[in-house]
Scaffold this motif. Structure first.
Motif, mmCIF file in Angstrom:
data_model
loop_
_atom_site.group_PDB
_atom_site.id
_atom_site.type_symbol
_atom_site.label_atom_id
_atom_site.label_comp_id
_atom_site.label_asym_id
_atom_site.label_seq_id
_atom_site.Cartn_x
_atom_site.Cartn_y
_atom_site.Cartn_z
ATOM 1 N N THR A 148 -3.376 6.948 -0.069
ATOM 2 C CA THR A 148 -4.486 7.171 0.817
ATOM 3 C C THR A 148 -5.958 7.195 0.290
ATOM 4 O O THR A 148 -6.797 6.721 0.749
ATOM 5 C CB THR A 148 -4.012 8.599 1.335
ATOM 6 O OG1 THR A 148 -2.892 8.309 2.333
ATOM 7 C CG2 THR A 148 -5.419 8.675 2.585
ATOM 8 N N TRP A 149 -6.074 7.909 -0.980
ATOM 9 C CA TRP A 149 -7.343 7.920 -1.678
ATOM 10 C C TRP A 149 -7.783 6.698 -2.018
ATOM 11 O O TRP A 149 -9.096 6.175 -1.931
ATOM 12 C CB TRP A 149 -7.403 9.019 -2.720
ATOM 13 C CG TRP A 149 -8.802 9.447 -3.203
ATOM 14 C CD1 TRP A 149 -9.752 10.177 -2.437
ATOM 15 C CD2 TRP A 149 -9.392 8.572 -4.266
ATOM 16 N NE1 TRP A 149 -11.039 9.952 -3.359
ATOM 17 C CE2 TRP A 149 -10.683 9.188 -4.289
ATOM 18 C CE3 TRP A 149 -9.020 7.694 -5.297
ATOM 19 C CZ2 TRP A 149 -11.408 8.680 -5.373
ATOM 20 C CZ3 TRP A 149 -9.952 7.352 -6.134
ATOM 21 C CH2 TRP A 149 -11.117 7.692 -6.311
ATOM 22 N N LEU A 150 -6.942 6.180 -2.856
ATOM 23 C CA LEU A 150 -7.322 4.598 -3.377
ATOM 24 C C LEU A 150 -7.883 3.562 -2.520
ATOM 25 O O LEU A 150 -8.788 2.829 -2.842
ATOM 26 C CB LEU A 150 -6.126 4.305 -4.150
ATOM 27 C CG LEU A 150 -5.834 5.037 -5.473
ATOM 28 C CD1 LEU A 150 -4.648 4.519 -6.053
ATOM 29 C CD2 LEU A 150 -7.105 4.459 -6.668
ATOM 30 N N LEU A 151 -7.209 3.749 -1.192
ATOM 31 C CA LEU A 151 -7.329 2.690 -0.423
ATOM 32 C C LEU A 151 -8.577 2.898 0.447
ATOM 33 O O LEU A 151 -9.047 2.062 1.301
ATOM 34 C CB LEU A 151 -6.329 2.377 0.617
ATOM 35 C CG LEU A 151 -5.002 1.616 0.227
ATOM 36 C CD1 LEU A 151 -4.070 1.643 1.171
ATOM 37 C CD2 LEU A 151 -5.274 0.196 -0.153
ATOM 38 N N ARG A 152 -9.285 4.206 0.384
ATOM 39 C CA ARG A 152 -10.425 4.429 1.304
ATOM 40 C C ARG A 152 -11.575 5.076 0.255
ATOM 41 O O ARG A 152 -12.719 4.911 0.624
ATOM 42 C CB ARG A 152 -9.964 5.610 1.970
ATOM 43 C CG ARG A 152 -9.045 5.187 3.337
ATOM 44 C CD ARG A 152 -8.599 6.408 3.977
ATOM 45 N NE ARG A 152 -7.613 5.978 5.063
ATOM 46 C CZ ARG A 152 -6.595 5.447 4.813
ATOM 47 N NH1 ARG A 152 -6.002 5.394 3.697
ATOM 48 N NH2 ARG A 152 -5.794 4.836 6.101
ATOM 49 N N HIS A 153 -11.532 5.139 -0.983
ATOM 50 C CA HIS A 153 -12.691 5.787 -1.582
ATOM 51 C C HIS A 153 -12.524 5.355 -3.238
ATOM 52 O O HIS A 153 -13.569 5.830 -3.900
ATOM 53 C CB HIS A 153 -12.417 7.240 -1.521
ATOM 54 C CG HIS A 153 -12.456 7.875 -0.326
ATOM 55 N ND1 HIS A 153 -13.413 7.724 0.527
ATOM 56 C CD2 HIS A 153 -11.295 8.420 0.265
ATOM 57 C CE1 HIS A 153 -13.264 8.610 1.649
ATOM 58 N NE2 HIS A 153 -11.661 8.952 1.582
ATOM 59 N N ALA A 158 -10.561 -2.896 -9.255
ATOM 60 C CA ALA A 158 -10.613 -3.261 -7.847
ATOM 61 C C ALA A 158 -9.514 -4.285 -7.517
ATOM 62 O O ALA A 158 -8.447 -3.735 -6.587
ATOM 63 C CB ALA A 158 -11.773 -4.458 -7.218
ATOM 64 N N GLY A 159 -8.905 -5.092 -8.288
ATOM 65 C CA GLY A 159 -7.580 -5.558 -8.118
ATOM 66 C C GLY A 159 -6.649 -4.884 -8.291
ATOM 67 O O GLY A 159 -5.614 -5.189 -7.667
ATOM 68 N N GLU A 160 -6.517 -4.038 -9.325
ATOM 69 C CA GLU A 160 -5.393 -3.134 -9.743
ATOM 70 C C GLU A 160 -5.263 -2.007 -8.394
ATOM 71 O O GLU A 160 -4.208 -1.914 -8.105
ATOM 72 C CB GLU A 160 -5.858 -2.491 -10.838
ATOM 73 C CG GLU A 160 -4.690 -1.742 -11.598
ATOM 74 C CD GLU A 160 -5.143 -1.154 -13.021
ATOM 75 O OE1 GLU A 160 -4.153 -0.371 -13.411
ATOM 76 O OE2 GLU A 160 -6.172 -1.404 -13.472
ATOM 77 N N VAL A 161 -6.490 -1.526 -7.675
ATOM 78 C CA VAL A 161 -6.352 -0.684 -6.487
ATOM 79 C C VAL A 161 -5.620 -1.666 -5.357
ATOM 80 O O VAL A 161 -4.508 -1.100 -4.730
ATOM 81 C CB VAL A 161 -7.693 -0.261 -5.953
ATOM 82 C CG1 VAL A 161 -7.485 0.487 -4.788
ATOM 83 C CG2 VAL A 161 -8.104 0.645 -7.337
ATOM 84 N N ALA A 162 -5.959 -3.033 -5.184
ATOM 85 C CA ALA A 162 -5.525 -3.696 -4.329
ATOM 86 C C ALA A 162 -4.030 -3.749 -4.285
ATOM 87 O O ALA A 162 -3.255 -3.894 -3.169
ATOM 88 C CB ALA A 162 -6.195 -4.980 -3.962
#
Length: 327
Positions: free
Chosen positions: A195-200, A212-216
């Motif tokens: 939830t945090w990674l996708l928003r913040h 950024a790509g790792e988060v995605a």
């Protein structure tokens, strides 16, 4: 007689107390030991396999003397190259020693060192352990994240309760420190961290390109496009514009398999949002990348690129969106 220098820990704590919910200004620099450190900065080790070996020898001598207090290490690393990442030589030295003494020494060095190299060794010792009670200590020194972020992230990740601690730290670091902490969160994503990674996760810094790509991918961004909230749509735009311009840093749109699907979904969701200057700028930047580059570099076929570009331009051409572009 000159006044004693402030410890690195107290320096971080004082700056944090002044702004408890934000990153430290300038990552806490200059540190209290800035002058002496620059004058006596040890030379780099040319053979990377030997990095940390000399520091490990210092630790072996210290742990070999049962009566030696931690203060003996306070100035022991001035002329020694001390890695800021987890190091096999230093870890091995810690594992050869008595666990309780390693823990005590690590805590003392993190809390009382006026020298960044000794404080780094202390944090490296704590990173070989898993005791939860050290989490606040690790978080505080980790706020000086350019130097201590890698080991703090590693130390927290290994502890029970480490995810919550990493999320706390991630919201209070920027620059390279944010890279280290976000990457640590990506290593084992849960529903809370997702939830945090996708928003913040991204804060707009250029260095976001390293993660950024790792988060995605690890947070499954492509699965979150069904019914997103505004925070998710806005952050998705930030992820996409970062991935569009991070070749050589991390995964780009060109190598991100769901790129066209996520771009399509984002453009559709943007069209339903209220216009703001930030949203206009993000859509404008993404459209610019789509128009200026070959479709493959944006992870699209020519037909997909043309359709997605048209979606963004339709939004940017609306009068209410054009109005906010001037603010």
């Amino acid at each position: 007689m000159s006044a004693p220098r402030t410890t690195l820990f107290r320096h971080a704590l004082r700056l944090h107390q002044a702004a408890p919910d934000a990153p430290l200004p300038w990552d806490g620099e200059p540190y209290p030991d800035d002058g002496p450190y620059r004058r006596h900065r040890p030379p780099a080790v040319r053979d990377r396999r030997l990095q940390g070996a000399e520091a490990a020898r210092v630790l072996d001598r210290y742990f070999g003397d049962p009566a030696a207090p931690p203060s003996d290490l306070a100035d022991a690393f001035h002329a020694v190259n001390v890695p800021i990442h987890r190091n096999e030589h230093i870890t091995a030295a810690a594992l050869r020693a008595d666990r309780q003494r390693v823990r005590h020494t690590g805590r003392w060095l993190v809390r009382h060192s006026t020298d960044r190299c000794s404080a780094t060794i202390g944090l490296a010792l704590l990173a070989t352990d898993s005791v939860e009670q050290d989490i606040p200590l690790i978080q505080t020194i980790g706020l000086l994240s350019d130097r201590f972020g890698p080991l703090a992230a590693d130390a927290l990740r290994r502890r029970s309760g480490g995810e919550e601690a990493l999320l706390w730290l991630a919201q209070r670091v920027g620059g390279w420190g944010r890279v280290y902490v976000v990457r640590a969160l990506c290593r084992r994503v849960t529903s809370v961290s997702r939830t945090w990674l996708l928003r913040h996760a991204c804060d707009g810094d250029f260095l976001n390109g390293y993660f950024a790509g790792e988060v995605a991918t690890t947070a499954h961004l492509h699965e979150a496009a069904g019914d997103p909230d505004d925070d998710l749509v806005d952050h998705t735009g930030l992820l996409l514009r970062t991935m569009a311009d991070c070749e050589g840093m991390g995964m780009s749109l060109r190598t991100y398999p769901p790129a066209s699907a996520v771009l399509t979904a984002h453009a559709a969701h943007v069209a339903r949002q209220s216009p703001t200057a930030d949203r206009y700028r993000t859509a404008e930047i993404i459209a610019g990348y789509l128009a200026a580059r070959t479709p493959e570099r944006n992870g699209c076929t020519p037909g997909q690129r043309d359709r997605i570009l048209r979606q963004y331009r339709d939004v940017l051409d609306r009068q209410d969106w054009r109005d906010v572009s001037h603010h």
